[in-house]
Design a protein around this motif. Structure first.
Motif, PDB file in Angstrom:
ATOM      1  N   GLY A 124       0.823  -1.225   0.000  1.00 27.17           N
ATOM      2  CA  GLY A 124       0.000   0.000   0.000  1.00 27.17           C
ATOM      3  C   GLY A 124       0.848   1.262   0.000  1.00 27.17           C
ATOM      4  N   ILE A 125       2.182   1.079  -0.093  1.00 29.03           N
ATOM      5  CA  ILE A 125       3.051   2.262  -0.068  1.00 29.03           C
ATOM      6  C   ILE A 125       2.839   3.115  -1.331  1.00 29.03           C
ATOM      7  N   GLY A 126       2.450   2.439  -2.418  1.00 33.06           N
ATOM      8  CA  GLY A 126       2.207   3.161  -3.672  1.00 33.06           C
ATOM      9  C   GLY A 126       1.166   4.260  -3.489  1.00 33.06           C
ATOM     10  N   LYS A 127       0.078   3.905  -2.776  1.00 34.58           N
ATOM     11  CA  LYS A 127      -0.996   4.888  -2.591  1.00 34.58           C
ATOM     12  C   LYS A 127      -0.512   6.037  -1.711  1.00 34.58           C
ATOM     13  N   VAL A 128       0.294   5.687  -0.702  1.00 33.69           N
ATOM     14  CA  VAL A 128       0.818   6.737   0.196  1.00 33.69           C
ATOM     15  C   VAL A 128       1.711   7.679  -0.610  1.00 33.69           C
ATOM     16  N   ILE A 129       2.605   7.089  -1.422  1.00 31.64           N
ATOM     17  CA  ILE A 129       3.522   7.932  -2.219  1.00 31.64           C
ATOM     18  C   ILE A 129       2.714   8.849  -3.138  1.00 31.64           C
ATOM     19  N   ALA A 130       1.663   8.291  -3.756  1.00 30.10           N
ATOM     20  CA  ALA A 130       0.840   9.105  -4.669  1.00 30.10           C
ATOM     21  C   ALA A 130       0.250  10.299  -3.924  1.00 30.10           C
ATOM     22  N   LYS A 131      -0.226  10.069  -2.694  1.00 33.21           N
ATOM     23  CA  LYS A 131      -0.820  11.170  -1.907  1.00 33.21           C
ATOM     24  C   LYS A 131       0.243  12.204  -1.525  1.00 33.21           C
ATOM     25  N   VAL A 132       1.429  11.707  -1.115  1.00 33.69           N
ATOM     26  CA  VAL A 132       2.499  12.627  -0.719  1.00 33.69           C
ATOM     27  C   VAL A 132       2.924  13.481  -1.915  1.00 33.69           C
ATOM     28  N   LEU A 133       3.042  12.812  -3.068  1.00 34.94           N
ATOM     29  CA  LEU A 133       3.477  13.555  -4.262  1.00 34.94           C
ATOM     30  C   LEU A 133       2.524  14.711  -4.572  1.00 34.94           C
ATOM     31  N   LEU A 134       1.228  14.441  -4.396  1.00 33.84           N
ATOM     32  CA  LEU A 134       0.236  15.490  -4.668  1.00 33.84           C
ATOM     33  C   LEU A 134       0.465  16.704  -3.773  1.00 33.84           C
ATOM     34  N   LYS A 135       0.973  16.440  -2.552  1.00 34.35           N
ATOM     35  CA  LYS A 135       1.191  17.541  -1.601  1.00 34.35           C
ATOM     36  C   LYS A 135       2.518  18.266  -1.855  1.00 34.35           C
ATOM     37  N   VAL A 136       3.587  17.471  -2.134  1.00 30.71           N
ATOM     38  CA  VAL A 136       4.912  18.103  -2.184  1.00 30.71           C
ATOM     39  C   VAL A 136       5.349  18.518  -3.607  1.00 30.71           C
ATOM     40  N   PHE A 137       4.669  18.012  -4.587  1.00 29.05           N
ATOM     41  CA  PHE A 137       5.084  18.266  -5.958  1.00 29.05           C
ATOM     42  C   PHE A 137       3.944  19.040  -6.637  1.00 29.05           C
ATOM     43  N   PRO A 138       4.024  20.372  -6.678  1.00 28.82           N
ATOM     44  CA  PRO A 138       2.877  21.157  -7.146  1.00 28.82           C
ATOM     45  C   PRO A 138       2.427  20.773  -8.554  1.00 28.82           C
ATOM     46  N   GLN A 139       3.405  20.346  -9.373  1.00 28.33           N
ATOM     47  CA  GLN A 139       3.025  19.976 -10.744  1.00 28.33           C
ATOM     48  C   GLN A 139       2.086  18.762 -10.762  1.00 28.33           C
ATOM     49  N   ALA A 140       2.231  17.880  -9.733  1.00 20.14           N
ATOM     50  CA  ALA A 140       1.401  16.670  -9.702  1.00 20.14           C
ATOM     51  C   ALA A 140      -0.067  17.031  -9.482  1.00 20.14           C
ATOM     52  N   LYS A 141      -0.318  18.047  -8.659  1.00 23.34           N
ATOM     53  CA  LYS A 141      -1.703  18.455  -8.385  1.00 23.34           C
ATOM     54  C   LYS A 141      -2.333  19.029  -9.666  1.00 23.34           C
ATOM     55  N   ARG A 142      -1.563  19.862 -10.344  1.00 20.79           N
ATOM     56  CA  ARG A 142      -2.088  20.439 -11.588  1.00 20.79           C
ATOM     57  C   ARG A 142      -2.316  19.338 -12.627  1.00 20.79           C
ATOM     58  N   PHE A 143      -1.404  18.352 -12.625  1.00 13.01           N
ATOM     59  CA  PHE A 143      -1.561  17.227 -13.551  1.00 13.01           C
ATOM     60  C   PHE A 143      -2.858  16.474 -13.239  1.00 13.01           C
ATOM     61  N   ALA A 144      -3.112  16.232 -11.935  1.00 12.15           N
ATOM     62  CA  ALA A 144      -4.303  15.463 -11.539  1.00 12.15           C
ATOM     63  C   ALA A 144      -5.571  16.161 -12.045  1.00 12.15           C
ATOM     64  N   GLU A 145      -5.589  17.498 -11.949  1.00 11.50           N
ATOM     65  CA  GLU A 145      -6.776  18.230 -12.425  1.00 11.50           C
ATOM     66  C   GLU A 145      -6.901  18.130 -13.956  1.00 11.50           C
ATOM     67  N   TRP A 146      -5.738  18.288 -14.611  1.00  8.13           N
ATOM     68  CA  TRP A 146      -5.735  18.217 -16.077  1.00  8.13           C
ATOM     69  C   TRP A 146      -6.198  16.823 -16.540  1.00  8.13           C
ATOM     70  N   TYR A 147      -5.712  15.809 -15.835  1.00  4.81           N
ATOM     71  CA  TYR A 147      -5.987  14.416 -16.192  1.00  4.81           C
ATOM     72  C   TYR A 147      -7.489  14.122 -16.047  1.00  4.81           C
ATOM     73  N   GLU A 148      -8.079  14.662 -14.996  1.00  8.17           N
ATOM     74  CA  GLU A 148      -9.508  14.451 -14.789  1.00  8.17           C
ATOM     75  C   GLU A 148     -10.307  15.081 -15.940  1.00  8.17           C
ATOM     76  N   SER A 149      -9.886  16.283 -16.318  1.00  7.68           N
ATOM     77  CA  SER A 149     -10.646  16.927 -17.399  1.00  7.68           C
ATOM     78  C   SER A 149     -10.395  16.211 -18.735  1.00  7.68           C
ATOM     79  N   PHE A 150      -9.190  15.675 -18.914  1.00  2.75           N
ATOM     80  CA  PHE A 150      -8.882  14.882 -20.120  1.00  2.75           C
ATOM     81  C   PHE A 150      -9.823  13.661 -20.200  1.00  2.75           C
ATOM     82  N   LEU A 151      -9.961  12.976 -19.063  1.00  5.96           N
ATOM     83  CA  LEU A 151     -10.823  11.783 -19.053  1.00  5.96           C
ATOM     84  C   LEU A 151     -12.287  12.158 -19.283  1.00  5.96           C
ATOM     85  N   ASN A 152     -12.719  13.252 -18.644  1.00  9.90           N
ATOM     86  CA  ASN A 152     -14.117  13.676 -18.827  1.00  9.90           C
ATOM     87  C   ASN A 152     -14.400  13.996 -20.287  1.00  9.90           C
TER      88      ASN A 152
END
Ligand code: HEM
Length: 419
Positions: A124-152
């Protein structure tokens, strides 16, 4: 290594029935009818790419040198989003690319880590790393938003009818398929894998063309002469038997994929039964063990390919090598692997590369720009040493964090329209 609970894709699924159903659904969009219908997306994006890359010219008519690693990734994504789903990502122009690609690069490194140490992910460390990355890596948060809109956008465009070759995957995930296929999580996983991995592979194959033909003028001239004899500048190039049967074009594609295999790593397979032997010494494999071979190493094995580091498309032209040597090379050349888990889109990859290579050489001349010296290769740059093997000094040096090829910069290429 699945992104969501139950988010298996054709590539990651282990259960055989599930794999068969997923693969069948995906493949239903990769038949001739779909490819023909959505093929114009390839040229549409290529025309935008070349217009952008050649808009600033020097007095001698050549463009400024462009960093093909970056531009080909943008082109790859825009093409596969358009061809795959009929949607526009517009990364050839949009600054969103500045957070998308760094995030995907981190993701690749993460996947490489889990590939080597799957226990990390299982715990389950993968999920933890994914959450941490969203917090410490600002580009990851912007990517997550972009990715959601891409899928929609992909879902909205393909709900009632297919707008691209991956349309059936969306309809399957929405419960509209007649045969068993994807659930929602699997639709998301499949849609992302299909676009992202094929975009990456496309971009690598195009960078390889620029790199190797700029180093090997005889191959450049021969391919240019062949293609310029078939098409006029500005003419639309379509995938037909004329293009498909061009032996030298296919030879160049093979040779680029041999020296720069997009899926360069080891693709592990689990041995299911006893009585399986591998290698020249016929080592027995125990059931339950993983077996694999590096595609990169295989493609450069001097026991299989004469002068393995030399870019020599002629090796793929019938009649150049003696029959036995040619047969061995063909048998061992597996950039798409073989068997029931081989690449489900190899014919699509060859089609895209053929159209792209032909369009490029008919409409443009290209050569290395001065920036190429800074990254080495071609007789200069950091770490340069005299070549020991033929072709060694002309290599496109890349790294791999996962099973796919990647690098930071280059080739740096200048372009000039042929008319
Ligand atoms: C130059 C381009 C490409 C190369 C070199 C390539 C190579 C590969 C390789 C080596 C695999 C096996 C991976 C493994 O089992 O670990 C694979 C799987 C796959 N590829 Fe490709 N690929 C390319 C383009 C594409 C395209 C354009 C598509 C879709 C249109 C595609 C769809 C798939 C799928 C769905 C799988 C999973 C197949 C399965 O497990 O049944 N690939 N590819």
């Amino acid at each position: 290594m699945i992104p969501l609970d139950d988010g298996w894709s054709t590539m990651t699924s282990i259960d055989k029935t599930l794999h068969k159903n997923l693969r069948q659904t995906l493949r239903s969009g990769l038949g001739n009818d779909y490819l023909k219908r959505f093929e114009p997306a390839i040229l549409r994006q290529l025309k935008k790419y070349y217009a952008e890359l050649t808009k600033d010219k020097k007095p001698d008519g050549w463009s400024n040198a462009v960093n093909m690693r970056k531009w080909n990734l943008y082109l790859g994504f825009d093409t596969m989003s358009d061809f795959g789903f009929g949607i526009s990502t517009n990364l050839l122009f949009d600054s969103a690319r500045d957070f998308i690609f760094p995030t995907l690069h981190v993701h690749e490194k993460k996947m490489g880590l889990y590939e080597q140490l799957p226990t990390l992910n299982k715990l389950g460390i993968g999920k933890v790393i994914a959450k941490v990355l969203l917090k410490v890596f600002p580009q990851a948060k912007r990517f997550a938003e972009w990715y959601e809109s891409f899928l929609n956008k992909a879902v909205a465009a393909n709900t009632t009818e297919s707008r691209g070759i991956f349309g059936p995957v969306i309809q399957s995930g929405l419960g509209q398929a007649k045969t068993p296929g994807h659930n929602k999580a699997q639709m998301i996983a499949e849609g992302s894998f299909s676009v992202f991995s094929s975009a990456d592979a496309y971009s690598i194959t195009l960078s390889g063309l620029f790199h190797y033909l700029s180093h090997y003028p005889e191959a450049y001239e021969r391919l240019a002469a062949e293609l310029r004899g078939m098409y006029k500048p500005g003419e639309d190039i379509v995938w037909d038997s004329r293009l498909e049967s061009n032996v030298y074009l296919r030879a160049v594609i093979n040779e680029v994929m041999r020296l720069l295999p997009p899926a360069c790593g080891v693709h592990w397979r689990e041995c299911e039964k006893s009585g399986v032997f591998v290698g020249p010494n016929r080592v027995a494999v125990t059931p339950g063990s993983d077996v694999g071979v590096s595609v990169f190493a295989l493609c450069r094995d001097g026991r299989i390919f004469r002068d393995p580091l030399r870019f020599w498309p002629e090796r793929w032209v019938p009649g150049t090598l003696v029959e036995e040597e040619f047969a061995t090379a063909r048998k061992m050349f597996v950039p798409f692997l073989i068997g029931p888990r081989n690449c489900a889109g190899s014919h699509v990859a060859v089609m895209i590369a053929s159209i792209t290579y032909a369009y490029t050489l008919v409409n443009y001349d290209f050569r290395f720009g001065p920036e190429q010296q800074k990254i080495g290769g071609g007789g200069g740059g950091p770490g340069y040493r005299s070549p020991v093997e033929e072709g060694e000094d002309k290599e496109l040096k890349f790294e791999s964090h996962y099973s796919i090829a990647g690098w930071d910069n280059g080739p740096f290429i200048e372009l000039k329209a042929t008319q």
